[in-house]
Design a protein around this motif. Structure first.
Motif, PDB file in Angstrom:
ATOM      1  N   ALA A  62       0.861  -1.118  -0.142  1.00  0.00           N
ATOM      2  CA  ALA A  62       0.133   0.079  -0.221  1.00  0.00           C
ATOM      3  C   ALA A  62       0.619   1.052  -0.151  1.00  0.00           C
ATOM      4  CB  ALA A  62      -0.944  -0.154   1.461  1.00  0.00           C
ATOM      5  N   GLN A  63       2.359   0.917   0.294  1.00  0.00           N
ATOM      6  CA  GLN A  63       2.570   2.281   0.440  1.00  0.00           C
ATOM      7  C   GLN A  63       4.075   2.432  -0.358  1.00  0.00           C
ATOM      8  OE1 GLN A  63       3.860   1.564   5.304  1.00  0.00           O
ATOM      9  NE2 GLN A  63       3.579   3.438   4.861  1.00  0.00           N
ATOM     10  N   ILE A  64       4.028   1.904  -1.947  1.00  0.00           N
ATOM     11  CA  ILE A  64       5.339   1.854  -2.570  1.00  0.00           C
ATOM     12  C   ILE A  64       4.274   2.942  -3.720  1.00  0.00           C
ATOM     13  CG2 ILE A  64       3.712  -0.374  -3.930  1.00  0.00           C
ATOM     14  CD1 ILE A  64       6.956  -0.833  -4.795  1.00  0.00           C
ATOM     15  N   ILE A  94      12.508   7.148  -0.639  1.00  0.00           N
ATOM     16  CA  ILE A  94      10.944   7.426   0.707  1.00  0.00           C
ATOM     17  C   ILE A  94      10.718   8.264   0.426  1.00  0.00           C
ATOM     18  CG2 ILE A  94      11.123   7.020   2.862  1.00  0.00           C
ATOM     19  CD1 ILE A  94      12.713   5.087   3.107  1.00  0.00           C
ATOM     20  N   THR A  95      10.025   9.540  -0.423  1.00  0.00           N
ATOM     21  CA  THR A  95       9.113  10.451   0.097  1.00  0.00           C
ATOM     22  C   THR A  95       8.059  10.217   0.813  1.00  0.00           C
ATOM     23  OG1 THR A  95       7.236   9.533  -1.411  1.00  0.00           O
ATOM     24  CG2 THR A  95       8.944  10.491  -2.295  1.00  0.00           C
ATOM     25  N   CYS A  96       7.795  11.783   1.470  1.00  0.00           N
ATOM     26  CA  CYS A  96       7.534  12.155   2.105  1.00  0.00           C
ATOM     27  C   CYS A  96       6.292  13.658   2.115  1.00  0.00           C
ATOM     28  CB  CYS A  96       8.375  12.506   3.388  1.00  0.00           C
ATOM     29  SG  CYS A  96       7.197  13.523   5.056  1.00  0.00           S
ATOM     30  N   GLY A  97       4.876  13.014   2.653  1.00  0.00           N
ATOM     31  CA  GLY A  97       3.643  13.975   2.186  1.00  0.00           C
ATOM     32  C   GLY A  97       4.256  15.560   2.061  1.00  0.00           C
ATOM     33  N   GLY A  99       7.025  16.613   1.383  1.00  0.00           N
ATOM     34  CA  GLY A  99       8.102  17.066  -0.675  1.00  0.00           C
ATOM     35  C   GLY A  99       9.176  16.481  -0.165  1.00  0.00           C
ATOM     36  N   SER A 100       9.869  16.016   1.277  1.00  0.00           N
ATOM     37  CA  SER A 100      10.840  16.304   1.584  1.00  0.00           C
ATOM     38  C   SER A 100      12.002  14.078   1.132  1.00  0.00           C
ATOM     39  CB  SER A 100      11.170  15.914   2.682  1.00  0.00           C
ATOM     40  OG  SER A 100      10.583  17.288   3.771  1.00  0.00           O
ATOM     41  N   TYR A 101      12.660  13.602   1.422  1.00  0.00           N
ATOM     42  CA  TYR A 101      12.886  12.159   0.885  1.00  0.00           C
ATOM     43  C   TYR A 101      14.263  12.010   1.250  1.00  0.00           C
ATOM     44  CZ  TYR A 101      15.451  15.775  -2.598  1.00  0.00           C
ATOM     45  OH  TYR A 101      16.037  16.897  -3.606  1.00  0.00           O
ATOM     46  N   TYR A 102      14.350  11.065   0.817  1.00  0.00           N
ATOM     47  CA  TYR A 102      15.648   9.677   1.494  1.00  0.00           C
ATOM     48  C   TYR A 102      15.663   8.979  -0.089  1.00  0.00           C
ATOM     49  CZ  TYR A 102      18.264   6.755   3.736  1.00  0.00           C
ATOM     50  OH  TYR A 102      19.395   6.337   4.176  1.00  0.00           O
ATOM     51  N   ILE A 103      17.307   9.085  -0.150  1.00  0.00           N
ATOM     52  CA  ILE A 103      17.903   8.075  -1.553  1.00  0.00           C
ATOM     53  C   ILE A 103      18.697   6.618  -0.035  1.00  0.00           C
ATOM     54  CG2 ILE A 103      19.033   7.833  -3.674  1.00  0.00           C
ATOM     55  CD1 ILE A 103      17.886  10.355  -4.750  1.00  0.00           C
ATOM     56  N   GLY A 104      18.563   6.150  -0.918  1.00  0.00           N
ATOM     57  CA  GLY A 104      18.825   4.083  -0.271  1.00  0.00           C
ATOM     58  C   GLY A 104      19.211   3.791  -1.101  1.00  0.00           C
ATOM     59  N   LYS A 105      20.858   2.233  -0.606  1.00  0.00           N
ATOM     60  CA  LYS A 105      20.005   1.282  -1.808  1.00  0.00           C
ATOM     61  C   LYS A 105      19.974  -0.593  -0.820  1.00  0.00           C
ATOM     62  CE  LYS A 105      24.419   0.577   0.261  1.00  0.00           C
ATOM     63  NZ  LYS A 105      25.243  -0.011   1.231  1.00  0.00           N
ATOM     64  N   THR A 106      19.830  -0.827  -1.210  1.00  0.00           N
ATOM     65  CA  THR A 106      19.593  -2.948  -0.836  1.00  0.00           C
ATOM     66  C   THR A 106      20.005  -2.936  -1.702  1.00  0.00           C
ATOM     67  OG1 THR A 106      18.007  -3.561   0.216  1.00  0.00           O
ATOM     68  CG2 THR A 106      17.313  -2.023  -0.973  1.00  0.00           C
ATOM     69  N   ILE A 107      20.861  -4.198  -0.871  1.00  0.00           N
ATOM     70  CA  ILE A 107      21.161  -5.658  -1.058  1.00  0.00           C
ATOM     71  C   ILE A 107      19.778  -6.842  -1.788  1.00  0.00           C
ATOM     72  CG2 ILE A 107      23.687  -5.134  -1.878  1.00  0.00           C
ATOM     73  CD1 ILE A 107      23.621  -6.899   0.540  1.00  0.00           C
ATOM     74  N   LEU A 145       5.006   8.367   5.017  1.00  0.00           N
ATOM     75  CA  LEU A 145       6.416   8.183   3.554  1.00  0.00           C
ATOM     76  C   LEU A 145       5.629   6.720   3.108  1.00  0.00           C
ATOM     77  CD1 LEU A 145       8.829   7.433   6.708  1.00  0.00           C
ATOM     78  CD2 LEU A 145       8.227   9.657   5.385  1.00  0.00           C
ATOM     79  N   ARG A 146       6.153   7.161   1.624  1.00  0.00           N
ATOM     80  CA  ARG A 146       6.117   6.271   0.738  1.00  0.00           C
ATOM     81  C   ARG A 146       6.976   5.868   0.327  1.00  0.00           C
ATOM     82  NH1 ARG A 146       1.616   7.521  -3.134  1.00  0.00           N
ATOM     83  NH2 ARG A 146       1.202   5.441  -3.875  1.00  0.00           N
ATOM     84  N   PHE A 147       7.992   5.041  -0.704  1.00  0.00           N
ATOM     85  CA  PHE A 147       8.430   4.536  -0.798  1.00  0.00           C
ATOM     86  C   PHE A 147       8.537   3.990  -2.745  1.00  0.00           C
ATOM     87  CE2 PHE A 147       6.525   0.112   0.229  1.00  0.00           C
ATOM     88  CZ  PHE A 147       7.458  -0.559  -0.360  1.00  0.00           C
TER      89      PHE A 147
END
Length: 195
Positions: A62-64, A94-97, A99-107, A145-147
């Motif tokens: 639901a959060q994608i 990851i975006t916030c309602g 307008g802020s956002y975070y960028i990351g990585k995952t294996i 938060l949504r991703f």
């Protein structure tokens, strides 16, 4: 000197990081480590499904952010690979309602990494700027938060290190999106991956 520069101070870590890179040898130039055969074209390969999609099995679907296009921080990005909650080796946002956002990585699968982020608001372990933002601006409610995946690193044709390529792409995205700036919630960037 770099710390005092207004444009670069967000991208410089507190201590210098020195890395060494092996030079390409004649063997590297003459021999390919993987065989790139001809790919046959059929109705499945012609209509390649791209963008972010729900897996349909996890509680984070639901959060994608679904779709082929993402707009954040003044950028418009078209996702060129198929990415869902179960995709691994992904550079994500990851975006916030607000307008802020975070960028990351995952294996690991994307939903596992997002679950860790949502648990970090309870435990306090994780990205300090992201945790502080949600706790102060949104009262600790991470439902805002949504991703989504920005880029998927599939197997490399050159036989290179997939994890190193993922680090390189994450560092490039943090710079491109200005994720350590006013709207960005990243607090550091591993610049050595770009060298």
């Amino acid at each position: 000197m770099l710390k005092n520069d207004e444009g670069l101070k967000y991208y410089v870590s507190s201590r210098p990081i020195v890395t060494f890179k092996r030079c390409r040898t004649i063997k590297d130039k003459l021999v390919r480590s993987r065989f790139a055969g001809r790919r046959s074209s059929n109705w499945l390969t012609g209509n390649k499904l791209t963008g972010n999609h729900r897996c349909g099995y996890c509680s984070y679907c639901a959060q994608i952010i679904q779709g082929k296009h993402l707009d954040f921080g003044g950028l418009h990005h078209k996702v060129r690979q198929f990415i869902n909650c179960r995709t691994s080796f992904v550079v994500y946002i990851i975006t916030c309602g607000c307008g802020s956002y975070y960028i990351g990585k995952t294996i690991r699968p994307l939903f596992e990494r997002f679950r860790e982020h949502t648990n970090s608001f309870r435990t306090g372990r994780g990205c300090p700027r992201l945790i502080n933002h949600v706790n102060v601006r949104h009262g600790g409610q991470h439902s805002c938060l949504r991703f989504a995946g920005l880029e998927h690193v599939s197997t490399l044709d050159s036989g290179g290190d997939r994890h190193r390529e993922l680090l390189r792409k994450e560092a490039a995205w943090i710079i491109r999106a200005e994720a350590m700036g006013p709207l960005g919630l990243n607090d550091q960037n591993e610049m050595s991956a770009l060298i």
